[in-house]
Design a protein around this motif. Sequence first.
Motif, PDB file in Angstrom:
ATOM      1  N   ILE A 185       8.757 -32.311  28.026  1.00 64.63           N
ATOM      2  CA  ILE A 185       9.840 -32.775  27.137  1.00 64.63           C
ATOM      3  C   ILE A 185      10.026 -34.267  27.383  1.00 64.63           C
ATOM      4  N   THR A 186       9.905 -35.043  26.311  1.00 64.74           N
ATOM      5  CA  THR A 186       9.862 -36.501  26.486  1.00 64.74           C
ATOM      6  C   THR A 186      10.981 -37.194  25.693  1.00 64.74           C
ATOM      7  N   PRO A 187      11.426 -38.359  26.193  1.00 64.77           N
ATOM      8  CA  PRO A 187      12.535 -39.074  25.545  1.00 64.77           C
ATOM      9  C   PRO A 187      12.031 -40.103  24.530  1.00 64.77           C
ATOM     10  N   TRP A 188      12.976 -40.782  23.897  1.00 68.81           N
ATOM     11  CA  TRP A 188      12.671 -41.723  22.828  1.00 68.81           C
ATOM     12  C   TRP A 188      12.394 -43.128  23.319  1.00 68.81           C
ATOM     13  N   ASN A 189      12.753 -43.451  24.566  1.00 74.09           N
ATOM     14  CA  ASN A 189      12.645 -44.874  24.945  1.00 74.09           C
ATOM     15  C   ASN A 189      11.212 -45.293  25.269  1.00 74.09           C
ATOM     16  N   PRO A 213       8.580 -33.834  21.667  1.00 75.88           N
ATOM     17  CA  PRO A 213       9.060 -35.218  21.695  1.00 75.88           C
ATOM     18  C   PRO A 213      10.475 -35.296  21.150  1.00 75.88           C
ATOM     19  N   SER A 214      11.182 -36.341  21.527  1.00 76.95           N
ATOM     20  CA  SER A 214      12.534 -36.535  21.000  1.00 76.95           C
ATOM     21  C   SER A 214      12.515 -36.599  19.471  1.00 76.95           C
ATOM     22  N   HIS A 215      13.548 -36.052  18.853  1.00 77.54           N
ATOM     23  CA  HIS A 215      13.616 -36.082  17.384  1.00 77.54           C
ATOM     24  C   HIS A 215      13.753 -37.518  16.858  1.00 77.54           C
ATOM     25  N   GLU A 216      14.139 -38.459  17.750  1.00 80.71           N
ATOM     26  CA  GLU A 216      14.268 -39.856  17.316  1.00 80.71           C
ATOM     27  C   GLU A 216      12.892 -40.499  17.102  1.00 80.71           C
ATOM     28  N   SER A 262       7.988 -30.225  32.802  1.00 80.66           N
ATOM     29  CA  SER A 262       8.135 -31.633  33.169  1.00 80.66           C
ATOM     30  C   SER A 262       9.025 -32.299  32.130  1.00 80.66           C
ATOM     31  N   PHE A 263      10.105 -32.879  32.608  1.00 79.13           N
ATOM     32  CA  PHE A 263      11.140 -33.396  31.703  1.00 79.13           C
ATOM     33  C   PHE A 263      11.459 -34.836  32.057  1.00 79.13           C
ATOM     34  N   THR A 264      11.545 -35.692  31.071  1.00 83.33           N
ATOM     35  CA  THR A 264      12.103 -37.032  31.255  1.00 83.33           C
ATOM     36  C   THR A 264      13.259 -37.181  30.283  1.00 83.33           C
ATOM     37  N   GLY A 265      14.403 -37.522  30.812  1.00 86.61           N
ATOM     38  CA  GLY A 265      15.570 -37.662  29.952  1.00 86.61           C
ATOM     39  C   GLY A 265      16.816 -37.785  30.801  1.00 86.61           C
ATOM     40  N   SER A 266      17.919 -37.388  30.237  1.00 93.19           N
ATOM     41  CA  SER A 266      19.195 -37.600  30.922  1.00 93.19           C
ATOM     42  C   SER A 266      19.393 -36.585  32.047  1.00 93.19           C
ATOM     43  N   THR A 267      20.175 -36.990  33.021  1.00 94.88           N
ATOM     44  CA  THR A 267      20.480 -36.102  34.151  1.00 94.88           C
ATOM     45  C   THR A 267      21.221 -34.859  33.655  1.00 94.88           C
ATOM     46  N   MET A 286      11.109 -33.695  37.218  1.00 97.97           N
ATOM     47  CA  MET A 286      12.185 -34.281  36.428  1.00 97.97           C
ATOM     48  C   MET A 286      12.310 -35.765  36.725  1.00 97.97           C
ATOM     49  N   GLU A 287      12.281 -36.541  35.661  1.00 96.12           N
ATOM     50  CA  GLU A 287      12.535 -37.981  35.763  1.00 96.12           C
ATOM     51  C   GLU A 287      13.812 -38.212  34.983  1.00 96.12           C
ATOM     52  N   LEU A 288      14.907 -38.507  35.706  1.00 95.78           N
ATOM     53  CA  LEU A 288      16.225 -38.516  35.054  1.00 95.78           C
ATOM     54  C   LEU A 288      16.802 -39.932  35.050  1.00 95.78           C
ATOM     55  N   GLY A 289      18.095 -40.028  35.169  1.00 97.90           N
ATOM     56  CA  GLY A 289      18.743 -41.336  35.014  1.00 97.90           C
ATOM     57  C   GLY A 289      18.448 -42.289  36.170  1.00 97.90           C
ATOM     58  N   ASP A 320      16.190 -48.515  29.442  1.00102.01           N
ATOM     59  CA  ASP A 320      15.098 -48.228  30.361  1.00102.01           C
ATOM     60  C   ASP A 320      15.708 -47.598  31.601  1.00102.01           C
ATOM     61  N   CYS A 321      15.159 -46.474  32.041  1.00 99.77           N
ATOM     62  CA  CYS A 321      15.712 -45.836  33.233  1.00 99.77           C
ATOM     63  C   CYS A 321      15.537 -46.734  34.458  1.00 99.77           C
ATOM     64  N   LEU A 322      14.613 -47.724  34.372  1.00108.38           N
ATOM     65  CA  LEU A 322      14.437 -48.669  35.476  1.00108.38           C
ATOM     66  C   LEU A 322      15.334 -49.888  35.312  1.00108.38           C
ATOM     67  N   GLU A 416      28.343 -45.488  36.040  1.00108.72           N
ATOM     68  CA  GLU A 416      27.377 -44.714  35.244  1.00108.72           C
ATOM     69  C   GLU A 416      26.392 -45.603  34.510  1.00108.72           C
ATOM     70  N   GLU A 417      25.279 -44.988  34.114  1.00106.87           N
ATOM     71  CA  GLU A 417      24.215 -45.723  33.452  1.00106.87           C
ATOM     72  C   GLU A 417      24.685 -46.253  32.100  1.00106.87           C
ATOM     73  N   THR A 418      24.354 -47.516  31.798  1.00107.88           N
ATOM     74  CA  THR A 418      24.757 -48.109  30.517  1.00107.88           C
ATOM     75  C   THR A 418      23.680 -47.911  29.459  1.00107.88           C
TER      76      THR A 418
HETATM   77  P1  NAP Z   1      18.101 -36.656  26.544  1.00106.40           P
HETATM   78  O1  NAP Z   1      19.163 -36.473  25.555  1.00106.40           O
HETATM   79  O2  NAP Z   1      18.205 -35.976  27.834  1.00106.40           O
HETATM   80  O3  NAP Z   1      16.733 -36.260  25.794  1.00106.40           O
HETATM   81  C1  NAP Z   1      15.493 -36.220  26.453  1.00106.40           C
HETATM   82  C2  NAP Z   1      14.630 -35.149  25.818  1.00106.40           C
HETATM   83  O4  NAP Z   1      15.248 -33.896  26.030  1.00106.40           O
HETATM   84  C3  NAP Z   1      14.444 -35.294  24.315  1.00106.40           C
HETATM   85  O5  NAP Z   1      13.153 -34.839  23.953  1.00106.40           O
HETATM   86  C4  NAP Z   1      15.485 -34.345  23.769  1.00106.40           C
HETATM   87  O6  NAP Z   1      15.150 -33.916  22.494  1.00106.40           O
HETATM   88  C5  NAP Z   1      15.401 -33.236  24.791  1.00106.40           C
HETATM   89  N1  NAP Z   1      16.579 -32.385  24.845  1.00106.40           N
HETATM   90  C6  NAP Z   1      17.848 -32.682  24.511  1.00106.40           C
HETATM   91  N2  NAP Z   1      18.636 -31.602  24.680  1.00106.40           N
HETATM   92  C7  NAP Z   1      17.839 -30.602  25.117  1.00106.40           C
HETATM   93  C8  NAP Z   1      18.068 -29.240  25.462  1.00106.40           C
HETATM   94  N3  NAP Z   1      19.276 -28.687  25.419  1.00106.40           N
HETATM   95  N4  NAP Z   1      17.020 -28.500  25.863  1.00106.40           N
HETATM   96  C9  NAP Z   1      15.802 -29.034  25.915  1.00106.40           C
HETATM   97  N5  NAP Z   1      15.522 -30.303  25.610  1.00106.40           N
HETATM   98  C10 NAP Z   1      16.531 -31.096  25.235  1.00106.40           C
HETATM   99  O7  NAP Z   1      17.884 -38.167  26.933  1.00106.40           O
HETATM  100  P2  NAP Z   1      17.582 -39.363  25.991  1.00106.40           P
HETATM  101  O8  NAP Z   1      18.882 -39.833  25.441  1.00106.40           O
HETATM  102  O9  NAP Z   1      16.533 -39.017  25.033  1.00106.40           O
HETATM  103  O10 NAP Z   1      16.992 -40.442  27.047  1.00106.40           O
HETATM  104  C11 NAP Z   1      17.793 -41.268  27.797  1.00106.40           C
HETATM  105  C12 NAP Z   1      17.940 -40.753  29.208  1.00106.40           C
HETATM  106  O11 NAP Z   1      16.676 -40.465  29.775  1.00106.40           O
HETATM  107  C13 NAP Z   1      18.567 -41.786  30.102  1.00106.40           C
HETATM  108  O12 NAP Z   1      19.553 -41.184  30.898  1.00106.40           O
HETATM  109  C14 NAP Z   1      17.417 -42.278  30.981  1.00106.40           C
HETATM  110  O13 NAP Z   1      17.780 -42.735  32.236  1.00106.40           O
HETATM  111  C15 NAP Z   1      16.537 -41.099  31.033  1.00106.40           C
HETATM  112  N6  NAP Z   1      15.149 -41.535  31.211  1.00106.40           N
HETATM  113  C16 NAP Z   1      14.605 -41.370  32.435  1.00106.40           C
HETATM  114  C17 NAP Z   1      13.318 -41.793  32.666  1.00106.40           C
HETATM  115  C18 NAP Z   1      12.685 -41.610  34.003  1.00106.40           C
HETATM  116  O14 NAP Z   1      11.491 -41.694  34.116  1.00106.40           O
HETATM  117  N7  NAP Z   1      13.427 -41.365  35.067  1.00106.40           N
HETATM  118  C19 NAP Z   1      12.567 -42.368  31.634  1.00106.40           C
HETATM  119  C20 NAP Z   1      13.156 -42.512  30.397  1.00106.40           C
HETATM  120  C21 NAP Z   1      14.470 -42.077  30.182  1.00106.40           C
HETATM  121  P3  NAP Z   1      15.941 -34.483  21.216  1.00106.40           P
HETATM  122  O15 NAP Z   1      15.888 -35.980  21.316  1.00106.40           O
HETATM  123  O16 NAP Z   1      15.143 -33.970  20.100  1.00106.40           O
HETATM  124  O17 NAP Z   1      17.339 -33.968  21.303  1.00106.40           O
END
Ligand code: NAP
Length: 514
Positions: A185-189, A213-216, A262-267, A286-289, A320-322, A416-418
Amino acid sequence: MIPLSLPGHDRTGSRHREEAVSEAIAFPKSPLAGLRDPRLVRQFSYVGGRWVAAASGETIAVTDPATGDFLGEVTSLSAEESALAADAAAAAFPGWAGALPQERGRLLRRWHELILENREDLARLMVLEQGKPISEARGEIDYAASFVDYYAEEAKRPNIESVTSHLPDAEMEVWLEPVGVAALITPWNFPSAMLTRKAAAALAAGCTVVAHPSHETPFSALALAELAERAGVPAGAFNVVTGSARIVVEPWLSDPRVRALSFTGSTEIGRHLYRRCGDTVKRIVMELGGHAPFLLFADADLDRAVDEAVKAKFATSGQDCLGANRFLVERPVYAEFCERFAAQARVLSVDAGMKDPDIGPLTNEKAVRKQEEHVADALARGARCLAGGGRHEKGPLFFAPTVLVDVPADALILREETFGPVAAIAPFDTEAEALARANDSEYGLIAYLHTRDPRRIYRLSRALQYGMVAVNRTKVTGAPIPFGGMKQSGIGREGARHGMQAFMDIKYVCRDWA
Ligand code: NAP
């Protein structure tokens, strides 16, 4: 034969429909139509080697964050249709896992070549849907390709170990075996690099993949699937499913054949997925905030520190998470750093990504509101604004590069993360204070440290509770390094040989040879 059928979309029917659309140029009025190879623009999900549409006909619209213009739409699969992707991946698993590692490496190598051959199109596609400056998008395509290159090599390297026996008459070996289907599961950034970092490692290990992939930013992932298909990755080994995350990921979470996630996205979403994966005891990465601290000591090279601070804050428009979120500066250089950093922030260019500015648009209105909230909160608590401070005239999703100084420790932006182009700076007086403040966070992804003192570098590199420490520099990432965080910034590592670990099980065999 892969047992996959989607209601109302037989193999030839759906594929021909998609090809007809692509050959006619998928969205003729959209800027996507301007790509050199418009067949990279796919609007269906890639499942079992076929381009499939939701039986419901439901779609998700994708817009250009710089203009708000409609770019195109992708199909929105149902949970049942997404489950078929897991079926396809499970059916393809024995063949892929059983292929010679050299063969997996060869296909990954071809995928890598195709990504680079299509670099400009992939970068433009990314700018249109994600918004980042075109130079950064080109850099991301190179970064994305580098993971495929790295794991094309690494595919050959998981070794069998023999063990010096501690039992009489026994012969022992340790094998590494692919776990099964991996859900990604991958994010938009970083819509391309986050996908290849996961997928190349999983495929190299012998796993098959279902990716969401993110819907964005779905078009970047679908273009990578198109190139994987052209590279000859077999049907079912790599599937990309578009749709609502909550709907399409759900069946993978409860599916016992999906052995890794494997998930990258919000905590916040990471915590939810972690809990859900417990039911089937999946391997987790998991790669989170991030919420990175940037510690600047008075003995540092200030010229360099200011330049690196600008990169650490404003790359990827701050999304950017970094990204450095908390600048902690030793008092003797505090005023000078604030002035010089703000002076650089004021002259950063802000524009649509195709104009190659320093800062592009943010991804959505929610992200812009978060910047406003953090700025207003900090000002209300006594901070001062030296640059920017609000939305930018370029458009609704543009935010001016902003520098806040004298930010009190209880301000939201220091808690918190901006995830945007707002920098918060505060002074400190002692090393112990700086370290305590840096570690006072649930996050632990990366910390930036600027000092010339080698003893301090060693002391703080040890003491900072972060998965990565960047000393006197900002750029640290790349395919050969283990990327990841401590504490609630994540679990496991991506990149390097460590990036394959979650996709492989260790099997110990003990044979009687007497
Ligand atoms: P997010 O809302 O957590 O979304 C990440 C991914 O998860 C997207 O593909 C999203 O799909 C999906 N998702 C959302 N809700 C879900 C659910 N209930 N079940 C399964 N999948 C779900 O985060 P984001 O706003 O896209 O990204 C920003 C965050 O990611 C920031 O907090 C940042 O720090 C973190 N990040 C971390 C890293 C790292 O390597 N540590 C890298 C990049 C970003 P949809 O978009 O389709 O909802």
